[in-house]
Scaffold this active site. Sequence first.
Site, PDB file in Angstrom:
ATOM      1  N   GLN A  74       0.811  -1.207   0.000  1.00 26.00           N
ATOM      2  CA  GLN A  74       0.000   0.000   0.000  1.00 26.00           C
ATOM      3  C   GLN A  74       0.851   1.267   0.000  1.00 26.00           C
ATOM      4  O   GLN A  74       2.046   1.235   0.302  1.00 26.00           O
ATOM      5  CB  GLN A  74      -0.928   0.010   1.220  1.00 26.00           C
ATOM      6  CG  GLN A  74      -2.004  -1.065   1.160  1.00 26.00           C
ATOM      7  CD  GLN A  74      -3.053  -0.890   2.234  1.00 26.00           C
ATOM      8  OE1 GLN A  74      -3.028  -1.552   3.246  1.00 26.00           O
ATOM      9  NE2 GLN A  74      -3.990   0.025   1.991  1.00 26.00           N
ATOM     10  N   HIS A  75       0.187   2.375  -0.369  1.00 24.12           N
ATOM     11  CA  HIS A  75       0.685   3.748  -0.196  1.00 24.12           C
ATOM     12  C   HIS A  75       1.740   4.191  -1.205  1.00 24.12           C
ATOM     13  O   HIS A  75       2.012   5.390  -1.297  1.00 24.12           O
ATOM     14  CB  HIS A  75       1.265   3.978   1.210  1.00 24.12           C
ATOM     15  CG  HIS A  75       0.453   3.449   2.331  1.00 24.12           C
ATOM     16  ND1 HIS A  75      -0.911   3.638   2.420  1.00 24.12           N
ATOM     17  CD2 HIS A  75       0.799   2.716   3.431  1.00 24.12           C
ATOM     18  CE1 HIS A  75      -1.361   3.051   3.527  1.00 24.12           C
ATOM     19  NE2 HIS A  75      -0.350   2.493   4.150  1.00 24.12           N
ATOM     20  N   ASP A 238      -2.372  -4.927   0.311  1.00 20.28           N
ATOM     21  CA  ASP A 238      -1.845  -6.192   0.814  1.00 20.28           C
ATOM     22  C   ASP A 238      -2.510  -6.650   2.109  1.00 20.28           C
ATOM     23  O   ASP A 238      -2.798  -7.845   2.282  1.00 20.28           O
ATOM     24  CB  ASP A 238      -0.331  -6.137   0.978  1.00 20.28           C
ATOM     25  CG  ASP A 238       0.173  -4.942   1.768  1.00 20.28           C
ATOM     26  OD1 ASP A 238      -0.651  -4.142   2.276  1.00 20.28           O
ATOM     27  OD2 ASP A 238       1.402  -4.794   1.886  1.00 20.28           O
TER      28      ASP A 238
END
Length: 480
Positions: A74-75, A238
Amino acid sequence: MSAPRLVAGIDSSTQSCKVVIRDAATGRLVRQGRALHPDGTEIDPEIWWLALREALAQADGLDDVAAVAIGGQQHGMVALDHRGAVVRPALLWNDTRSAQAAADLVAELGAAEWARATGLVPVASYTGTKLRWLAEHEPEHAARVAAVALPHDWLSWRLRGYGPAGESPLGPDLSALATDRSDASGTLYFDPVGNEYDRDLLVRCLGHDAVLPRVAAPNEAIGTVVGSGCLVGPGAGDNAAAAFGLGLEQGDAAVSLGTSGVVSAVSATAAHDATGLVSGFADATGVFLPLACTLNAARVLDAATRWLGVDHVRLSELALQAPPGADGLVLVPYLEGERTPNLPEATGALHGLRLSNSSQAHLARAAVEGMLCGQADGLEALRATGLEPVRLHLIGGAARSEAVRRVAPEVFGLDVLVPEPGEYVADGAARQAAWVLSGAAEPPLWSTSGRTETYLAQHPEATKAIRQRYADARERYLDR
């Protein structure tokens, strides 16, 4: 008898790309592949694409696969220009250079307003803070940004044939970018309750508007693999993919001990924690996955093996030779800064060192307990939002350690379920692909984790003592 229909799940993580091919009806594993990613906190996304193709080749490709989905870290900030080219290497979740940008964003709107609008309070991990850093430190790059994607969004786009002009079959159609609400909910400009982007927050971060991936339903096909009829699911972040792969339900919590440590729980209600300790993410099914994340998990044990000059098996053996609480030796494991609590510049600290507890066994025990106490802080943060998990699942690379499995109930004060090691993010993505393929309202029921071991919490007095000593050491550290 006809051959089973197959689905593929992909996990593009910080460290590697994993592919599992499973029977769509039963979840039975048919074949798999893997390719490594380089270390670091920024990366050219093209490396992910090459690793994905390598892992797919190891898994004998997608020619006989009916549907595929991608779970991803992520991110990560994947900034694209109008020609579909990556503007600069992607900044990953564990890149802390945007810590000041995060602090500035909090100061501008206030933590409570960010939590209300997005379920998040800005920290260096989130995409929006990286966009602010880009706007401030690389304005020439920021000005070129026409679209912002996350790692799994970008890979799904490439898999469907889109990409840089002149380098992909379908070209740079930015409007074809698609994602799911779990990954979108980690950006800092998405409302997981209303399921919509907040364009004003995107502009506040980047300085101008940009194309964002369409947010698809969890069982929606967003297209097909280029040149085939293989359906592509929306994918997931995830943590949400892992929860889906484990089959977590409301009342369940999971502690994942990988590069980062993640404590998450499935919930029917969104979290809006103004302290910032709990991230109010969405899950992969339509409800919510509030979680607390630490930067320090399995690599705390990696560091301990280097300190002691032993391998992980011996580290586990040593840790189990020392008593609970390591006779007062406490490791505050902020070896790479920390996110829970938000201390991006922090360092680790060892407290209570005496001649009587200066053995290898005591240090090994302190490393295991310190890593787990960091996750227990995350569990307490979830409880403070009103969640009270009744089951705790322990997964991730560090869960393979016998010492971690046996010490965990003493630290958490809960019975701990440890499923067989598996690729739960990839499994969750494969289960989503099977859901997309089925067209059903509910996801398929799979059992992919094999045997689960249960470790009982039998010593509440030890739990209280370990946690109190850690809390005392942590507060002394914070008061420095």
